[in-house]
Design a protein around this motif. Structure first.
Motif, PDB file in Angstrom:
ATOM      1  N   ALA A  10      30.061  15.742 -24.633  1.00 42.42           N
ATOM      2  CA  ALA A  10      29.542  14.837 -23.781  1.00 42.42           C
ATOM      3  C   ALA A  10      30.525  14.674 -22.510  1.00 42.42           C
ATOM      4  N   GLU A  11      31.146  16.478 -22.481  1.00 44.14           N
ATOM      5  CA  GLU A  11      31.899  16.712 -21.446  1.00 44.14           C
ATOM      6  C   GLU A  11      31.040  16.785 -20.350  1.00 44.14           C
ATOM      7  N   ASP A  12      29.549  17.948 -20.878  1.00 46.84           N
ATOM      8  CA  ASP A  12      28.651  18.449 -20.219  1.00 46.84           C
ATOM      9  C   ASP A  12      28.045  17.539 -19.501  1.00 46.84           C
ATOM     10  N   ALA A  13      27.312  16.610 -19.984  1.00 47.72           N
ATOM     11  CA  ALA A  13      26.203  15.337 -19.913  1.00 47.72           C
ATOM     12  C   ALA A  13      26.653  14.463 -19.167  1.00 47.72           C
ATOM     13  N   ASP A  14      28.347  14.199 -18.812  1.00 44.93           N
ATOM     14  CA  ASP A  14      28.634  13.166 -18.222  1.00 44.93           C
ATOM     15  C   ASP A  14      28.276  11.828 -18.702  1.00 44.93           C
ATOM     16  N   VAL A  15      28.624  11.366 -19.488  1.00 43.35           N
ATOM     17  CA  VAL A  15      28.697  10.399 -20.885  1.00 43.35           C
ATOM     18  C   VAL A  15      28.445   8.844 -19.518  1.00 43.35           C
ATOM     19  N   LYS A  16      28.052   8.241 -19.104  1.00 41.93           N
ATOM     20  CA  LYS A  16      28.150   7.108 -18.327  1.00 41.93           C
ATOM     21  C   LYS A  16      28.413   6.046 -19.404  1.00 41.93           C
ATOM     22  N   SER A  17      29.652   4.883 -18.481  1.00 44.64           N
ATOM     23  CA  SER A  17      30.003   3.646 -18.807  1.00 44.64           C
ATOM     24  C   SER A  17      29.055   3.045 -19.528  1.00 44.64           C
ATOM     25  N   GLU A  18      29.205   1.409 -19.917  1.00 44.87           N
ATOM     26  CA  GLU A  18      28.626   0.775 -20.039  1.00 44.87           C
ATOM     27  C   GLU A  18      27.408  -0.095 -18.542  1.00 44.87           C
ATOM     28  N   GLY A  19      25.796  -0.523 -18.829  1.00 45.56           N
ATOM     29  CA  GLY A  19      25.793  -0.190 -17.505  1.00 45.56           C
ATOM     30  C   GLY A  19      25.148   0.104 -16.086  1.00 45.56           C
ATOM     31  N   VAL A  20      25.858   1.727 -16.669  1.00 47.04           N
ATOM     32  CA  VAL A  20      25.463   2.498 -15.530  1.00 47.04           C
ATOM     33  C   VAL A  20      24.590   3.030 -15.670  1.00 47.04           C
ATOM     34  N   MET A  21      23.160   3.775 -14.919  1.00 46.57           N
ATOM     35  CA  MET A  21      22.824   4.840 -14.873  1.00 46.57           C
ATOM     36  C   MET A  21      22.855   5.808 -14.935  1.00 46.57           C
ATOM     37  N   THR A  22      22.359   6.321 -15.604  1.00 46.07           N
ATOM     38  CA  THR A  22      22.002   7.889 -15.663  1.00 46.07           C
ATOM     39  C   THR A  22      21.460   8.885 -14.265  1.00 46.07           C
ATOM     40  N   HIS A  23      21.903   9.792 -13.805  1.00 46.95           N
ATOM     41  CA  HIS A  23      20.761  10.205 -12.584  1.00 46.95           C
ATOM     42  C   HIS A  23      19.170  10.509 -13.261  1.00 46.95           C
ATOM     43  N   ASP A  24      19.188  10.359 -14.646  1.00 41.00           N
ATOM     44  CA  ASP A  24      17.091  10.635 -14.171  1.00 41.00           C
ATOM     45  C   ASP A  24      17.240   8.873 -14.022  1.00 41.00           C
ATOM     46  N   GLU A  25      17.387   8.477 -14.748  1.00 43.67           N
ATOM     47  CA  GLU A  25      17.741   6.982 -14.347  1.00 43.67           C
ATOM     48  C   GLU A  25      17.225   6.456 -12.718  1.00 43.67           C
ATOM     49  N   TYR A  26      18.424   6.555 -12.545  1.00 50.21           N
ATOM     50  CA  TYR A  26      18.760   6.300 -10.538  1.00 50.21           C
ATOM     51  C   TYR A  26      17.017   7.169 -10.465  1.00 50.21           C
ATOM     52  N   LEU A  27      16.865   8.314 -10.386  1.00 48.60           N
ATOM     53  CA  LEU A  27      15.788   8.961  -9.726  1.00 48.60           C
ATOM     54  C   LEU A  27      14.424   8.095  -9.754  1.00 48.60           C
ATOM     55  N   ALA A  28      14.972   7.564 -11.480  1.00 47.83           N
ATOM     56  CA  ALA A  28      12.981   6.838 -11.493  1.00 47.83           C
ATOM     57  C   ALA A  28      13.070   5.723 -10.861  1.00 47.83           C
ATOM     58  N   ALA A  29      14.516   4.733 -10.367  1.00 46.60           N
ATOM     59  CA  ALA A  29      14.231   3.332 -10.249  1.00 46.60           C
ATOM     60  C   ALA A  29      13.452   3.347  -8.665  1.00 46.60           C
ATOM     61  N   ALA A  30      13.314   2.467  -8.556  1.00 51.51           N
ATOM     62  CA  ALA A  30      12.048   2.118  -7.258  1.00 51.51           C
ATOM     63  C   ALA A  30      13.459   1.905  -6.315  1.00 51.51           C
ATOM     64  N   VAL A  31      12.310   2.602  -5.000  1.00 54.31           N
ATOM     65  CA  VAL A  31      13.036   1.890  -3.303  1.00 54.31           C
ATOM     66  C   VAL A  31      13.686   0.352  -3.939  1.00 54.31           C
ATOM     67  N   ASP A  32      14.812  -0.139  -3.242  1.00 51.19           N
ATOM     68  CA  ASP A  32      15.511  -1.411  -3.046  1.00 51.19           C
ATOM     69  C   ASP A  32      15.456  -2.022  -5.160  1.00 51.19           C
ATOM     70  N   ASP A  33      15.255  -1.216  -5.733  1.00 50.47           N
ATOM     71  CA  ASP A  33      16.412  -1.979  -6.975  1.00 50.47           C
ATOM     72  C   ASP A  33      18.074  -1.698  -7.006  1.00 50.47           C
ATOM     73  N   GLU A  34      18.169  -2.557  -7.604  1.00 48.75           N
ATOM     74  CA  GLU A  34      19.828  -2.610  -7.527  1.00 48.75           C
ATOM     75  C   GLU A  34      19.866  -1.507  -8.891  1.00 48.75           C
ATOM     76  N   VAL A  35      20.623  -0.470  -7.958  1.00 48.77           N
ATOM     77  CA  VAL A  35      21.495   0.502  -8.986  1.00 48.77           C
ATOM     78  C   VAL A  35      23.109   0.430  -9.183  1.00 48.77           C
ATOM     79  N   THR A  36      22.979   0.934  -9.996  1.00 46.97           N
ATOM     80  CA  THR A  36      25.198   0.968 -10.716  1.00 46.97           C
ATOM     81  C   THR A  36      25.122   2.010 -10.919  1.00 46.97           C
ATOM     82  N   ILE A  37      25.624   3.508  -9.999  1.00 43.76           N
ATOM     83  CA  ILE A  37      26.257   4.849 -10.747  1.00 43.76           C
ATOM     84  C   ILE A  37      27.691   5.398 -10.793  1.00 43.76           C
TER      85      ILE A  37
END
Length: 228
Positions: A10-37
């Motif tokens: 879990a430590e290595d993977a940097d687990v995100k809290s509820e509603g927070v994107m992983t880095h991959d999900e952030y990269l996959a989001a479209a420009v102008d999408d709302e993001v929570t990181i």
């Protein structure tokens, strides 16, 4: 012990809290999408009129946060390593992907300082962009005039003076790249600014910095030392 193993994973993977994107999900989001990181401050570029710009990173990748509304008091608290949760919109500017129009941020528990990733061998390759905005290092590159008779320029076209951004060319395997010392990040009194002003054409150097993008790779360099 399995629980310890699970914890370290879990430590290595940097687990995100509820509603927070992983880095991959952030990269996959479209420009102008709302993001929570959720991410960790690595360096502060500037604070001006209650807006701040940060280089941040988690264990999976980096996030450049542009002009985040932030009081001067909060800015002081956001030292390198500080964990923050940020909601804003994904933006793209001349190839640079960033989080802009931030609507909220909060400081969270946790600390992480990234180790520089050596990307020397990725220069000129498509995979380099996978590490955009990360803290990286370049080893054994040669200071190259690239048609100029000086080792560096104030501003990209030489129109500036001490205190402005420094631009300098370095080459590796016959290819030349332009690197920058961003004066808001590292001002004229910083070690790296002075180190670049002391460069000579032909010097072999090692560097660290953030893998910023502007019409192609344009690292913001934070350290320059003689190559070992």
């Amino acid at each position: 012990d399995d629980t310890e193993a699970a914890d370290s994973t879990a430590e290595d993977a940097d687990v995100k809290s509820e509603g927070v994107m992983t880095h991959d999900e952030y990269l996959a989001a479209a420009v102008d999408d709302e993001v929570t990181i959720e991410t960790y401050v690595q360096a502060k570029q500037s604070w001006w009129e209650d807006k701040a710009t940060f280089y941040t990173q988690d264990k999976d990748g980096a996030y450049f946060i542009y002009n985040m509304p932030c009081s001067e008091e909060d800015y002081e608290k956001l030292v390198p390593g500080t964990k923050i949760k940020v909601t804003g919109y994904k933006a793209e500017w001349s190839g640079e992907i960033e989080v802009a129009d931030v609507s909220s941020f909060e400081i969270e528990d946790g600390e992480y300082i990234a180790e520089p990733l050596d990307v020397t061998d990725l220069l000129g390759k498509d995979e380099l962009i996978d590490h955009q905005n990360e803290l990286v290092s370049f080893k054994g590159m040669t200071v190259d005039a690239d048609g100029n008779d000086v080792a560096y320029l104030y501003n990209y076209d030489g129109s500036g003076s001490e205190g402005d951004d420094l631009y300098f060319n370095v080459s590796l395997n016959g290819e030349t790249y332009t690197f920058t010392v961003e004066s808001y990040l590292c001002d004229k009194d910083s070690d790296v600014y002075k180190a670049v002003e002391a460069l000579n054409i032909g010097d072999k150097i090692d560097m660290e910095g953030f893998l910023y993008w502007y019409e192609g790779v344009n690292p913001h360099i934070t350290s320059v030392t003689a190559a070992e």
